[in-house]
Design an enzyme around this catalytic site. Sequence first.
Site, PDB file in Angstrom:
ATOM      1  N   LEU A 175       0.857  -1.191   0.000  1.00  0.00           N
ATOM      2  CA  LEU A 175       0.000   0.000   0.000  1.00  0.00           C
ATOM      3  C   LEU A 175       0.887   1.232   0.000  1.00  0.00           C
ATOM      4  O   LEU A 175       1.744   1.374   0.861  1.00  0.00           O
ATOM      5  CB  LEU A 175      -0.768  -0.041   1.332  1.00  0.00           C
ATOM      6  CG  LEU A 175      -2.126   0.618   1.457  1.00  0.00           C
ATOM      7  CD1 LEU A 175      -3.109   0.043   0.464  1.00  0.00           C
ATOM      8  CD2 LEU A 175      -2.654   0.426   2.884  1.00  0.00           C
ATOM      9  N   HIS A 176       0.716   2.122  -0.979  1.00  0.00           N
ATOM     10  CA  HIS A 176       1.492   3.362  -0.907  1.00  0.00           C
ATOM     11  C   HIS A 176       0.899   4.536  -1.672  1.00  0.00           C
ATOM     12  O   HIS A 176       1.405   5.647  -1.578  1.00  0.00           O
ATOM     13  CB  HIS A 176       2.925   3.131  -1.412  1.00  0.00           C
ATOM     14  CG  HIS A 176       3.013   3.036  -2.909  1.00  0.00           C
ATOM     15  ND1 HIS A 176       2.744   1.894  -3.593  1.00  0.00           N
ATOM     16  CD2 HIS A 176       3.307   3.961  -3.847  1.00  0.00           C
ATOM     17  CE1 HIS A 176       2.886   2.098  -4.889  1.00  0.00           C
ATOM     18  NE2 HIS A 176       3.226   3.356  -5.072  1.00  0.00           N
ATOM     19  N   ARG A 177      -0.179   4.312  -2.442  1.00  0.00           N
ATOM     20  CA  ARG A 177      -0.727   5.420  -3.246  1.00  0.00           C
ATOM     21  C   ARG A 177      -1.187   6.550  -2.344  1.00  0.00           C
ATOM     22  O   ARG A 177      -1.895   6.313  -1.364  1.00  0.00           O
ATOM     23  CB  ARG A 177      -1.950   4.966  -4.045  1.00  0.00           C
ATOM     24  CG  ARG A 177      -1.658   3.972  -5.073  1.00  0.00           C
ATOM     25  CD  ARG A 177      -1.647   4.520  -6.489  1.00  0.00           C
ATOM     26  NE  ARG A 177      -0.790   3.645  -7.231  1.00  0.00           N
ATOM     27  CZ  ARG A 177       0.351   3.985  -7.809  1.00  0.00           C
ATOM     28  NH1 ARG A 177       0.756   5.222  -7.806  1.00  0.00           N
ATOM     29  NH2 ARG A 177       1.085   3.092  -8.415  1.00  0.00           N
ATOM     30  N   ARG A 203       6.514   5.928   2.688  1.00  0.00           N
ATOM     31  CA  ARG A 203       5.418   6.904   2.744  1.00  0.00           C
ATOM     32  C   ARG A 203       4.314   6.415   3.689  1.00  0.00           C
ATOM     33  O   ARG A 203       3.824   7.155   4.535  1.00  0.00           O
ATOM     34  CB  ARG A 203       4.832   7.089   1.341  1.00  0.00           C
ATOM     35  CG  ARG A 203       3.513   7.861   1.323  1.00  0.00           C
ATOM     36  CD  ARG A 203       2.838   7.757  -0.034  1.00  0.00           C
ATOM     37  NE  ARG A 203       3.443   8.602  -1.038  1.00  0.00           N
ATOM     38  CZ  ARG A 203       3.182   9.907  -1.184  1.00  0.00           C
ATOM     39  NH1 ARG A 203       2.325  10.502  -0.395  1.00  0.00           N
ATOM     40  NH2 ARG A 203       3.764  10.599  -2.123  1.00  0.00           N
ATOM     41  N   ASP A 245      -2.067  -1.665  -4.057  1.00  0.00           N
ATOM     42  CA  ASP A 245      -2.417  -0.536  -4.915  1.00  0.00           C
ATOM     43  C   ASP A 245      -1.268  -0.234  -5.875  1.00  0.00           C
ATOM     44  O   ASP A 245      -1.224   0.817  -6.502  1.00  0.00           O
ATOM     45  CB  ASP A 245      -2.830   0.698  -4.100  1.00  0.00           C
ATOM     46  CG  ASP A 245      -1.738   1.184  -3.154  1.00  0.00           C
ATOM     47  OD1 ASP A 245      -0.594   0.664  -3.203  1.00  0.00           O
ATOM     48  OD2 ASP A 245      -2.026   2.089  -2.353  1.00  0.00           O
TER      49      ASP A 245
END
Length: 375
Positions: A214-216, A249, A292
């Site tokens: 997950l990073h968007r 992030r 994502d």
Amino acid sequence: MPVKIMCIVGARPNFMKIAPIMREFNKNDSGITARLLHTGQHYDAEMKAAFFDQLGIPEPDVDLGVGSGTHAQQTSEIMKRFEPELDAWTPNAILVVGDVNSTIACALVAVKKGIPVIHVEAGLRSYDREMPEEINRVLTDQIASLLFTTEKDAEANLTREGINSGRIRFVGNVMIDTLMMNREKAVSASQTFSRIKDGGLVSDLTSGYALVTLHRPSNVDVPAVLERILRTLVGISHRIPIVFPVHPRTRGQIDKFNLKGLLQQGRIAMMPPLGYHELLGLMESAKVVLTDSGGIQEETTALGVPCITLRENTERPITVTQGTNTIVGSDPEKIMLAFNEVMENGGKAGRVPELWDGRAAERIAREIGKSIKLV
Ligand code: UD1
């Protein structure tokens, strides 16, 4: 006279794409002299060095060392530092991959100096202009002279935007070249688990797990959205334990929004970002992958592993129409529906798309040899 090509990388997803291209270019009979320039967009050892080492990418000839910043800061800093490097080496063309800020920044500098831009992974569209990567894709394709696509539909996207089909070549997917080249070197999931300290969770993991990445910004920068997704993952983890290598992030946002406690309620093994061979091993044996990422949608399709994509859209529709991918966004109900489908029926079977055969880089090198005089 060999053709001089300056190849650009900047962020993690670029590294898997450039590896097979550099290998082809560096073959004695390629007719190409290649140099590798790293912008330094991703710089942590776990975001960069692990990939260069494992994928056998030569050390960059130039490292611009730009690091993090806002989009404007990062993009402009790359442009400023890239220009003198271009002036110093005067390549016949530059080659950019993917859709990160480094891609558009270098493409823009080169095109204004009259140096042709070659874009690998052209024509992918999510039609979601809120994604920074979509802006990078559209603009890079507009200014590229030679555009290499991974799937046939990409050509229609490009011609709709006025790009002459004579500049487009369908060559397949370099990410899958890398995947095929590295399957034997994949680190087994049990080996990766042995590094996890939580003994109880490790024994759970060995009988099946879900892999999450997950990073968007759209998922991790808004507290309510990130919390909703993490809460859903905690629910899922009570059915099947989760392995979660956390992007820097995302780790930052989990800390900032105080969501660590929530995650501790689940059976979730969090760890730093993994190397390519470790992640490949985890993907291969996962029951399901929730992500994502762009690249992981393709890699799971190539591996035949069910993928649930936590985004509202994808620029890689072939992974849905032909592969194992299901798009669900961040709505807990939709995530659970797709998850239950995998747990009960095994998810979509899928097939490997045309030309995802491990030879895309070879076609790229050949096409450049033929086309460079035309651009
Ligand atoms: C970038 C790409 C995205 C790609 C992703 C994969 C753009 C617009 N986005 O997003 O398409 O899917 O990389 O990782 O180019 N950070 C570190 N160490 C690093 C790199 C980043 O701590 O080595 C931190 C930065 O300080 C920043 C955050 O991670 O806070 C985001 O990094 P950045 O490169 O701006 O964008 P990504 O979200 O990684």
